[in-house]
Design an enzyme around this catalytic site. Structure first.
Site, mmCIF file in Angstrom:
data_model
loop_
_atom_site.group_PDB
_atom_site.id
_atom_site.type_symbol
_atom_site.label_atom_id
_atom_site.label_comp_id
_atom_site.label_asym_id
_atom_site.label_seq_id
_atom_site.Cartn_x
_atom_site.Cartn_y
_atom_site.Cartn_z
ATOM 1 N N CYS A 1 0.802 -1.225 0.000
ATOM 2 C CA CYS A 1 0.000 0.000 0.000
ATOM 3 C C CYS A 1 0.835 1.276 0.000
ATOM 4 O O CYS A 1 0.290 2.378 -0.005
ATOM 5 C CB CYS A 1 -0.956 -0.011 1.188
ATOM 6 S SG CYS A 1 -2.080 -1.426 1.139
ATOM 7 N N THR B 1 2.475 -8.372 8.310
ATOM 8 C CA THR B 1 1.278 -7.563 8.049
ATOM 9 C C THR B 1 1.060 -6.461 9.083
ATOM 10 O O THR B 1 0.599 -5.374 8.731
ATOM 11 C CB THR B 1 0.004 -8.439 8.007
ATOM 12 O OG1 THR B 1 -0.128 -9.153 9.254
ATOM 13 C CG2 THR B 1 0.061 -9.428 6.852
ATOM 14 N N HIS C 1 -1.803 8.189 6.072
ATOM 15 C CA HIS C 1 -2.144 6.894 5.477
ATOM 16 C C HIS C 1 -3.474 6.398 6.051
ATOM 17 O O HIS C 1 -4.351 5.977 5.302
ATOM 18 C CB HIS C 1 -1.033 5.886 5.750
ATOM 19 C CG HIS C 1 -1.288 4.530 5.194
ATOM 20 N ND1 HIS C 1 -1.272 4.276 3.846
ATOM 21 C CD2 HIS C 1 -1.580 3.354 5.808
ATOM 22 C CE1 HIS C 1 -1.526 2.986 3.639
ATOM 23 N NE2 HIS C 1 -1.718 2.407 4.804
ATOM 24 N N GLU D 1 0.458 4.982 13.449
ATOM 25 C CA GLU D 1 0.787 6.162 12.663
ATOM 26 C C GLU D 1 0.661 7.434 13.497
ATOM 27 O O GLU D 1 1.488 8.348 13.376
ATOM 28 C CB GLU D 1 -0.111 6.260 11.431
ATOM 29 C CG GLU D 1 0.280 7.406 10.517
ATOM 30 C CD GLU D 1 -0.506 7.451 9.217
ATOM 31 O OE1 GLU D 1 -0.087 8.190 8.308
ATOM 32 O OE2 GLU D 1 -1.535 6.744 9.110
ATOM 33 N N LYS E 1 -8.951 8.401 3.056
ATOM 34 C CA LYS E 1 -9.570 7.083 2.857
ATOM 35 C C LYS E 1 -10.952 7.023 3.505
ATOM 36 O O LYS E 1 -11.737 6.121 3.203
ATOM 37 C CB LYS E 1 -8.674 5.977 3.399
ATOM 38 C CG LYS E 1 -7.373 5.812 2.619
ATOM 39 C CD LYS E 1 -6.527 4.693 3.197
ATOM 40 C CE LYS E 1 -5.206 4.555 2.478
ATOM 41 N NZ LYS E 1 -4.266 5.671 2.753
ATOM 42 N N HIS F 1 -9.898 2.478 0.591
ATOM 43 C CA HIS F 1 -8.461 2.204 0.496
ATOM 44 C C HIS F 1 -8.140 1.613 -0.875
ATOM 45 O O HIS F 1 -8.526 0.486 -1.185
ATOM 46 C CB HIS F 1 -8.067 1.231 1.612
ATOM 47 C CG HIS F 1 -6.595 1.026 1.757
ATOM 48 N ND1 HIS F 1 -5.666 1.690 0.997
ATOM 49 C CD2 HIS F 1 -5.889 0.199 2.581
ATOM 50 C CE1 HIS F 1 -4.464 1.304 1.352
ATOM 51 N NE2 HIS F 1 -4.571 0.400 2.300
ATOM 52 N N PHE G 1 2.035 -3.638 3.774
ATOM 53 C CA PHE G 1 2.401 -4.953 4.291
ATOM 54 C C PHE G 1 3.885 -5.213 4.025
ATOM 55 O O PHE G 1 4.440 -4.783 3.010
ATOM 56 C CB PHE G 1 1.581 -6.048 3.603
ATOM 57 C CG PHE G 1 0.171 -6.191 4.114
ATOM 58 C CD1 PHE G 1 -0.287 -5.502 5.220
ATOM 59 C CD2 PHE G 1 -0.714 -7.042 3.468
ATOM 60 C CE1 PHE G 1 -1.588 -5.643 5.678
ATOM 61 C CE2 PHE G 1 -2.025 -7.202 3.912
ATOM 62 C CZ PHE G 1 -2.458 -6.503 5.016
#
Length: 406
Positions: A162, A268, A301, A312, A330, A335, A394
């Site tokens: 991503c 992940t 993000h 984050e 988003k 996303h 990821f």
């Protein structure tokens, strides 16, 4: 030797917020999610997504082009045409051998794969398309743009999950810095809004399962439960400033800094303290020779996952102690995976141009652990010289792009 100044001279967007930059900006300013029931996901645990509205590849590209490509390439071509036209790049204004294309793709084709797998599973080998491989491989999206536009410089695709779109912009910047290109068309494209990916993400408990699709994507909210699948393509035309000025091009923004790091933590899950993101932001600031206090805005993000948003937030608080206003787009678009960072970077350029921060949708009750100044409910007008866009993927991939007024 000083690094050459690199500017943004063109923008293109195809996203659930609309087709084209003006339509996207209008929807982003509204602060309303576009998530809705998705017939393609009927019968799955999560049957809604954020789809690009009214996207007709045949009408937009012509059947002679659209038939051989997958949806992620369709969207990239439409957005690239807009970004190239916006920049005014053509054979009379740029040497084709010095124009490159760098696109980010997090996975690859999902729509055609599912159909062809079904043919194979049913023993219908001769019903399979001979074009499955060329229409599906990730690098084809960059190759198609070069074919469409006649560009003959490097054609590359990055894959950092991503963070792919942001990574692509950073690599495009490096190609210009190195003197390989004068112009690079860059960004990201992705369309994983398909049953196989929706089911897989649902099995991971990564998707929001709100009964009201429009309220499902809620970054930084105390009641967030996961992300909503989106899709799209965000494209920028980057150019060596000297080249742009010699041909009288409009400069929309300046690429001030870029940083990329790895968490080295989990395949992940992000590092819960956000150290990788913090280091990426710090690297972008060092690259730009700017202090943390000089960041005026952050496009986060923020996917609305419980762990990711907090990680984050911790990273941003540590890297930017002055707490600049933050938005999470988003919440509106869902996303778009590999395209997300590129879409948010394009939006950050627009934010600087308009001196207006689009609001975060569905932020009804901010998580008390977030401790950020998150813009919500309505756009915020505020003077800005710089905007930071962050991306996480990821594998522990982190990227930060710092943009500035020209």
């Amino acid at each position: 030797m000083n690094a050459p100044e690199i500017v943004v001279t063109g923008l293109g967007m195809v996203s659930p917020a609309g087709i084209g930059v003006p339509a996207n900006w209008h929807t982003l300013r509204s602060g309303s999610s576009v998530a809705a029931h998705d017939p393609e996901l009927e019968g799955l645990p999560v049957d809604f997504s954020c789809a690009v509205p009214g996207f007709d590849a045949d009408a937009l590209l012509g059947r002679s082009i659209s038939w051989r490509l997958d949806r992620f390439s369709h969207m990239a071509l439409v957005a690239a045409r807009e970004a190239v036209a916006d920049a005014g790049v053509g054979p009379d204004t740029a040497t084709p051998e010095r124009v490159g294309v760098v696109l980010g793709v997090g996975a690859n084709s999902s729509h055609h794969y599912a159909r062809e797998f079904a043919h194979l599973a049913q023993g219908q080998f001769r019903s399979m398309s001979p074009l499955l491989v060329p229409r599906s491989i990730p690098n084809m999206v960059a190759g198609e743009i070069t074919i469409d536009q006649g560009f003959r410089g490097p054609s590359l695709v990055t894959a950092t999950a991503c963070a792919s779109g942001t990574t692509a912009i950073g690599l495009a910047r490096d190609l210009i810095r190195a003197g390989t290109c004068d112009v690079v068309v860059t960004g990201g494209s992705e369309s994983l809004r398909s049953p196989i990916y929706a089911a897989a993400y649902a099995r991971m408990d990564a998707l929001a399962r709100d009964v009201d699709p429009a309220g499902a994507s809620r970054p930084f909210d105390a009641h967030r439960s996961g992300f909503v699948l989106g899709e799209g393509a965000g494209i920028m035309t980057l150019e060596r400033a000297e080249h742009a000025r010699a041909r009288g091009a409009r400069e929309r923004a300046r690429v001030a800094g870029y940083g990329a790091t790895s968490d080295a933590h989990h395949f992940t899950r992000p590092d819960p303290q956000g150290d990788g993101v913090r280091l990426a932001v710090s690297a972008a600031l060092e690259d730009a020779d700017l202090a943390a206090r000089e960041v005026d805005h952050v496009s986060a993000h923020a996917t609305a996952t419980p762990i990711g948003d907090l990680a984050e937030a911790r990273a941003l608080r540590a890297a930017l102690p002055t707490s600049p206003p933050v938005t999470a787009l988003k919440s509106v678009t869902g996303h778009a995976q590999g395209a997300a960072g590129a879409l948010e970077a394009v939006a950050a350029v627009l934010t600087l141009q308009h001196q207006e921060i689009p609001p975060t949708a569905n932020l009804d009750s901010i998580d008390p652990e977030v401790e950020l100044d998150v813009v919500a409910k309505a756009p915020r007008l505020t003077p800005m010289r710089t905007a930071l866009s962050t991306s996480v993927g990821f594998g522990g991939q982190n990227a930060a792009l710092l943009l500035a007024n020209p």
